[in-house]
Design a protein around this motif. Structure first.
Motif, mmCIF file in Angstrom:
data_model
loop_
_atom_site.group_PDB
_atom_site.id
_atom_site.type_symbol
_atom_site.label_atom_id
_atom_site.label_comp_id
_atom_site.label_asym_id
_atom_site.label_seq_id
_atom_site.Cartn_x
_atom_site.Cartn_y
_atom_site.Cartn_z
ATOM 1 N N ALA A 430 0.847 -1.202 0.000
ATOM 2 C CA ALA A 430 0.000 0.000 0.000
ATOM 3 C C ALA A 430 0.880 1.249 0.000
ATOM 4 C CB ALA A 430 -0.893 -0.002 1.241
ATOM 5 N N ASP A 431 0.338 2.294 -0.532
ATOM 6 C CA ASP A 431 1.045 3.571 -0.541
ATOM 7 C C ASP A 431 0.855 4.239 0.817
ATOM 8 O OD1 ASP A 431 2.230 5.926 -1.059
ATOM 9 O OD2 ASP A 431 0.669 6.683 -2.417
ATOM 10 N N THR A 432 1.919 4.360 1.583
ATOM 11 C CA THR A 432 1.812 4.929 2.928
ATOM 12 C C THR A 432 2.440 6.312 3.009
ATOM 13 O OG1 THR A 432 3.874 3.854 3.520
ATOM 14 C CG2 THR A 432 1.846 2.653 4.029
ATOM 15 N N ALA A 433 2.417 7.020 1.911
ATOM 16 C CA ALA A 433 3.087 8.327 1.897
ATOM 17 C C ALA A 433 2.133 9.480 2.105
ATOM 18 C CB ALA A 433 3.816 8.505 0.562
ATOM 19 N N LEU A 434 1.015 9.262 2.848
ATOM 20 C CA LEU A 434 0.060 10.341 3.051
ATOM 21 C C LEU A 434 0.712 11.535 3.748
ATOM 22 C CD1 LEU A 434 -2.849 11.447 3.051
ATOM 23 C CD2 LEU A 434 -3.154 10.388 5.290
ATOM 24 N N GLN A 435 1.576 11.232 4.757
ATOM 25 C CA GLN A 435 2.174 12.325 5.499
ATOM 26 C C GLN A 435 2.982 13.262 4.605
ATOM 27 O OE1 GLN A 435 2.025 9.227 6.310
ATOM 28 N NE2 GLN A 435 1.945 8.829 8.528
ATOM 29 N N GLU A 436 3.398 12.779 3.442
ATOM 30 C CA GLU A 436 4.206 13.606 2.564
ATOM 31 C C GLU A 436 3.346 14.419 1.603
ATOM 32 O OE1 GLU A 436 6.815 10.959 0.617
ATOM 33 O OE2 GLU A 436 7.783 10.217 2.447
ATOM 34 N N ILE A 450 -11.320 19.700 22.937
ATOM 35 C CA ILE A 450 -10.084 18.931 23.130
ATOM 36 C C ILE A 450 -9.876 17.958 21.983
ATOM 37 C CG2 ILE A 450 -9.004 17.159 24.582
ATOM 38 C CD1 ILE A 450 -10.158 18.564 27.005
ATOM 39 N N ASN A 451 -10.970 17.298 21.546
ATOM 40 C CA ASN A 451 -10.849 16.378 20.412
ATOM 41 C C ASN A 451 -10.456 17.117 19.141
ATOM 42 O OD1 ASN A 451 -11.438 14.083 21.860
ATOM 43 N ND2 ASN A 451 -13.629 14.146 21.408
ATOM 44 N N ARG A 452 -11.085 18.273 18.914
ATOM 45 C CA ARG A 452 -10.755 19.042 17.695
ATOM 46 C C ARG A 452 -9.285 19.450 17.706
ATOM 47 N NH1 ARG A 452 -15.732 21.562 19.079
ATOM 48 N NH2 ARG A 452 -14.685 23.520 19.654
ATOM 49 N N ARG A 453 -8.797 19.873 18.852
ATOM 50 C CA ARG A 453 -7.387 20.260 18.952
ATOM 51 C C ARG A 453 -6.475 19.045 18.778
ATOM 52 N NH1 ARG A 453 -6.770 23.579 24.417
ATOM 53 N NH2 ARG A 453 -4.585 23.544 23.726
ATOM 54 N N ALA A 454 -6.881 17.894 19.342
ATOM 55 C CA ALA A 454 -6.044 16.694 19.220
ATOM 56 C C ALA A 454 -5.942 16.247 17.769
ATOM 57 C CB ALA A 454 -6.631 15.576 20.082
ATOM 58 N N PHE A 455 -7.069 16.223 17.055
ATOM 59 C CA PHE A 455 -7.034 15.810 15.645
ATOM 60 C C PHE A 455 -6.236 16.808 14.809
ATOM 61 C CE2 PHE A 455 -11.430 13.952 16.639
ATOM 62 C CZ PHE A 455 -10.857 12.790 17.143
ATOM 63 N N THR A 456 -6.341 18.077 15.154
ATOM 64 C CA THR A 456 -5.576 19.097 14.427
ATOM 65 C C THR A 456 -4.079 18.887 14.619
ATOM 66 O OG1 THR A 456 -7.381 20.701 14.665
ATOM 67 C CG2 THR A 456 -5.184 21.572 14.159
ATOM 68 N N PRO A 544 -10.026 6.203 21.499
ATOM 69 C CA PRO A 544 -9.127 7.332 21.194
ATOM 70 C C PRO A 544 -8.312 7.054 19.938
ATOM 71 C CG PRO A 544 -8.303 6.059 23.044
ATOM 72 C CD PRO A 544 -9.644 5.505 22.728
ATOM 73 N N VAL A 545 -8.131 8.074 19.138
ATOM 74 C CA VAL A 545 -7.555 7.941 17.800
ATOM 75 C C VAL A 545 -6.037 7.986 17.863
ATOM 76 C CG1 VAL A 545 -7.399 9.011 15.537
ATOM 77 C CG2 VAL A 545 -9.591 8.937 16.725
ATOM 78 N N GLU A 546 -5.400 7.077 17.149
ATOM 79 C CA GLU A 546 -3.946 7.107 16.976
ATOM 80 C C GLU A 546 -3.631 7.596 15.561
ATOM 81 O OE1 GLU A 546 -1.914 3.545 17.954
ATOM 82 O OE2 GLU A 546 -2.429 3.650 20.088
ATOM 83 N N ALA A 547 -2.495 8.252 15.444
ATOM 84 C CA ALA A 547 -2.134 8.892 14.172
ATOM 85 C C ALA A 547 -2.091 7.894 13.027
ATOM 86 C CB ALA A 547 -0.788 9.601 14.314
ATOM 87 N N ALA A 548 -1.464 6.729 13.247
ATOM 88 C CA ALA A 548 -1.321 5.752 12.165
ATOM 89 C C ALA A 548 -2.683 5.279 11.679
ATOM 90 C CB ALA A 548 -0.487 4.560 12.653
ATOM 91 N N GLU A 549 -3.610 5.051 12.592
ATOM 92 C CA GLU A 549 -4.952 4.599 12.198
ATOM 93 C C GLU A 549 -5.682 5.681 11.415
ATOM 94 O OE1 GLU A 549 -6.931 3.473 15.748
ATOM 95 O OE2 GLU A 549 -5.597 1.784 16.182
ATOM 96 N N LEU A 550 -5.558 6.926 11.872
ATOM 97 C CA LEU A 550 -6.245 8.022 11.185
ATOM 98 C C LEU A 550 -5.674 8.241 9.788
ATOM 99 C CD1 LEU A 550 -8.349 10.241 11.322
ATOM 100 C CD2 LEU A 550 -6.634 11.735 12.369
ATOM 101 N N PHE A 551 -4.350 8.264 9.653
ATOM 102 C CA PHE A 551 -3.739 8.434 8.335
ATOM 103 C C PHE A 551 -4.090 7.264 7.417
ATOM 104 C CE2 PHE A 551 -0.547 11.305 10.457
ATOM 105 C CZ PHE A 551 -0.922 12.444 9.754
ATOM 106 N N GLY A 552 -4.112 6.056 7.979
ATOM 107 C CA GLY A 552 -4.464 4.901 7.160
ATOM 108 C C GLY A 552 -5.883 4.987 6.630
ATOM 109 N N ALA A 553 -6.819 5.419 7.478
ATOM 110 C CA ALA A 553 -8.211 5.551 7.036
ATOM 111 C C ALA A 553 -8.354 6.630 5.971
ATOM 112 C CB ALA A 553 -9.098 5.863 8.244
ATOM 113 N N ILE A 554 -7.671 7.766 6.159
ATOM 114 C CA ILE A 554 -7.745 8.847 5.160
ATOM 115 C C ILE A 554 -7.193 8.370 3.823
ATOM 116 C CG2 ILE A 554 -6.834 11.116 4.550
ATOM 117 C CD1 ILE A 554 -6.923 11.844 7.506
ATOM 118 N N GLU A 555 -6.076 7.670 3.875
ATOM 119 C CA GLU A 555 -5.481 7.176 2.629
ATOM 120 C C GLU A 555 -6.428 6.224 1.903
ATOM 121 O OE1 GLU A 555 -1.539 4.666 1.151
ATOM 122 O OE2 GLU A 555 -1.774 5.244 3.255
#
Length: 569
Positions: A430-436, A450-456, A544-555
């Motif tokens: 899979a292409d995992t270069a979303l962060q780029e 707090i959630n809005r700030r955390a996701f931001t 609670p959301v972890e960065a890797a899970e959120l980026f993976g879902a967006i991708e």
């Protein structure tokens, strides 16, 4: 005194204590019998009997209030009461013939039933109080013959007397079983309540620890004079947050299991890689504890299989974590074996073996019980909810396998996870270069700031611009005038929730009618996920959301959206 003899004696004393509280009632009943049957038995006999029987009740009421009788004296007291009671009825046929015999049988039946109902707790008490009545009933055919009954009539009376004795014993057995079942159910309920109360207290303590650390770390990080001190405090905050998430995950998993809502998914994954990642995670922990970490049988594993990698990893992490907690010296061994089966399946056996203190059979029997740990000191020493092994066994069984334990005191413990998995096909990388990527626009909709700030914080640097809204109504107004690449949607919000907002977004023409929507939810129940997909959402991420899970879902949703657009074009 053996445990069974002690139990019998205790049950007998309970019956005697209960009888004492009924002594005045029995004296009143004796007075009623004297007045009701005195004309049949003879008044002189009736009054003499009443004095004797009432005297027995007075002795039982006043004397036994000061001292508890030994078992033999308690049995003698019960036998004497029944003998005296039956003697009163015996005067009936002697003074009034056949009618008096009928009255005698009725009184004996009442005495038998009273024995069954007042001696449910103790077989010894029942036998002591009912045996005299049974002997009196056995004498009724003889008395009937003496009164002039024919042989076949005496046989019928004997059969009726035998049935009375048999039915009385059956009544006592049924009542005793019901009382025992009620007592056991009450004991289990009390034990469960006590365990849950202790569990709630323990969880409160466990949550206070990371919360205190987070607050202290935040204060220190804010005033830190060096980057090293600030990084140390930030690491403390991160570790405490992970600890809280583990506690909450256990609670959520247990609630879903109890509600029958826990599920597993089937997906292709690299089993060897999962084992390797697990070993890489726990090996440093073992080294810090001066423990050897051994891996056996890895070469026998197939590579790609189909199953639930998340749940397998969860069970393995639980087992290895426990093994490391309770092993002070020696080694932890992860042993793996795979046996091929027909139809492209195989039996996977994963064993976690430690050299800890081991367990007794009794401890193993309660090992997988919810809301419990081997002892209170376990929670104080090692922490945790005490739910891990119960959840792990339930997960293993949901995946079609099982989890068992084998141990002996001083010989360590072995936990064996058995699963049946199917062989799978390797997935394309899979292409995992979303962060780029740059230029992605995201709308975050959540009612908690707090959630809005955390996701931001998670998305900043990888996504720009980021817009936020605190409810569905405000979000629809923003979505009507500004296009976005992805929408992150909380489900439960005031004014308008995430489901209603998504329905309205999909129903109205606008720049975001087909924009991918990712649900942010604290529930992984299949029914709630199905509802999210039915209203037009494209994916979900657990809080609670972890960065890797959120980026993976967006991708994933972006790839799927681009494929759909390309297909339409």
């Amino acid at each position: 005194m053996s445990p069974s003899a002690a139990t019998q004696s205790s049950d007998l004393m309970e019956v005697i204590a209960a009888r004492r509280s009924q002594a005045r009632m029995r004296a009143g009943l004796a007075l009623g019998l004297t007045l009701g049957f005195g004309a049949i038995t003879g008044w002189a006999w009736a009054m003499a009997w009443f004095c004797i029987y009432a005297g027995l009740q007075a002795f039982e009421y006043f004397v036994l209030a000061r001292r508890t009788p030994p078992p033999w004296a308690a049995v003698a007291l019960l036998v004497t009461n029944s003998v005296v009671f039956g003697v009163f009825a015996l005067a009936g046929p002697l003074n009034d013939g056949a009618f008096g015999l009928c009255c005698w049988i009725c009184l004996l039946c009442g005495g038998q039933l009273n024995s069954a109902l007042t001696s449910q707790k103790s077989r010894l008490a029942f036998l002591a109080s009912s045996t005299p009545f049974a002997l009196y009933l056995a004498a009724t055919p003889v008395v009937a013959l003496w009164l002039g009954a024919k042989p076949h009539q005496a046989v019928s009376i004997a059969a009726a007397a035998a049935l009375i004795v048999i039915f009385t014993h059956m009544i006592w057995r049924a009542a005793a079983r019901a009382l025992t079942a009620e007592s056991e159910a009450r004991a289990l309920a009390e034990a469960a309540d006590a365990a849950k109360s202790a569990f709630v207290a323990m969880v409160s303590h466990e949550l206070r620890t990371p919360i205190s650390a987070i607050l202290a770390g935040a204060v220190e990080a804010k005033s830190a004079r060096s980057a090293k001190v600030r990084d140390s405090n930030l690491e403390l905050i991160s570790s405490s947050a992970r600890m809280m998430r583990t506690l909450l995950d256990d609670l959520l998993d247990m609630s879903k299991i109890e509600a029958g809502r826990m599920g597993v998914e089937i997906t292709a994954f690299d089993l060897r890689r999962l084992m390797l990642e697990t070993v890489r995670f726990w090996a440093p922990v073992a080294r810090r504890g001066n423990l050897a970490f051994r891996l056996e049988g890895a070469h026998s594993l197939p590579a790609w299989v189909e199953g639930d990698p998340t749940r397998i990893r969860q069970v393995l992490n639980n087992l290895l974590s426990n093994a490391l907690k309770f092993t002070e010296s020696g080694a932890i061994t992860l042993r793996m074996a795979a046996e091929p089966c027909p139809d492209r399946t195989f039996a996977l056996i994963l064993e976690v073996i430690d050299t800890g203190p081991g367990m007794t059979e009794e401890q193993i029997g309660g090992l997988f019980t919810a809301y419990g740990q081997l002892s209170d000191s376990v929670a104080r020493t090692h922490g945790g909810t005490g739910l891990g092994l119960n959840i792990s066994r339930e997960l293993a069984r949901l995946m079609g396998g099982d989890l068992v334990a084998d141990s002996a005191p001083g010989q360590g413990a072995t936990f064996r996870l058995s699963l049946n998995l199917s062989l799978g096909e390797a997935e394309s990388p899979a292409d995992t270069a979303l962060q780029e990527q740059t230029g992605l626009s995201v709308l975050i909709i959540d009612d908690h700031e707090i959630n809005r700030r955390a996701f931001t914080l998670i998305l900043q640097g990888a996504v720009d611009p980021i817009v936020t809204a605190e409810n569905g109504q405000d979000a629809l107004a923003i979505l009507a005038r500004q296009p976005f690449d992805v929408v992150l949607m909380d489900l439960n919000m005031p004014k308008m929730g995430g489901l209603d907002c998504t329905r309205a977004l999909r129903a109205a023409a606008g720049p975001n009618q087909t924009t991918p929507v990712i649900a942010l939810t604290a529930s992984a129940a299949r029914s709630e996920i199905d509802v999210c997909l039915a209203v037009g959402m494209n994916a979900f991420v657990m809080k609670p959301v972890e960065a890797a899970e959120l980026f993976g879902a967006i991708e994933r949703v972006l790839d799927a959206h681009e494929a759909t657009v390309a297909a339409v074009a």
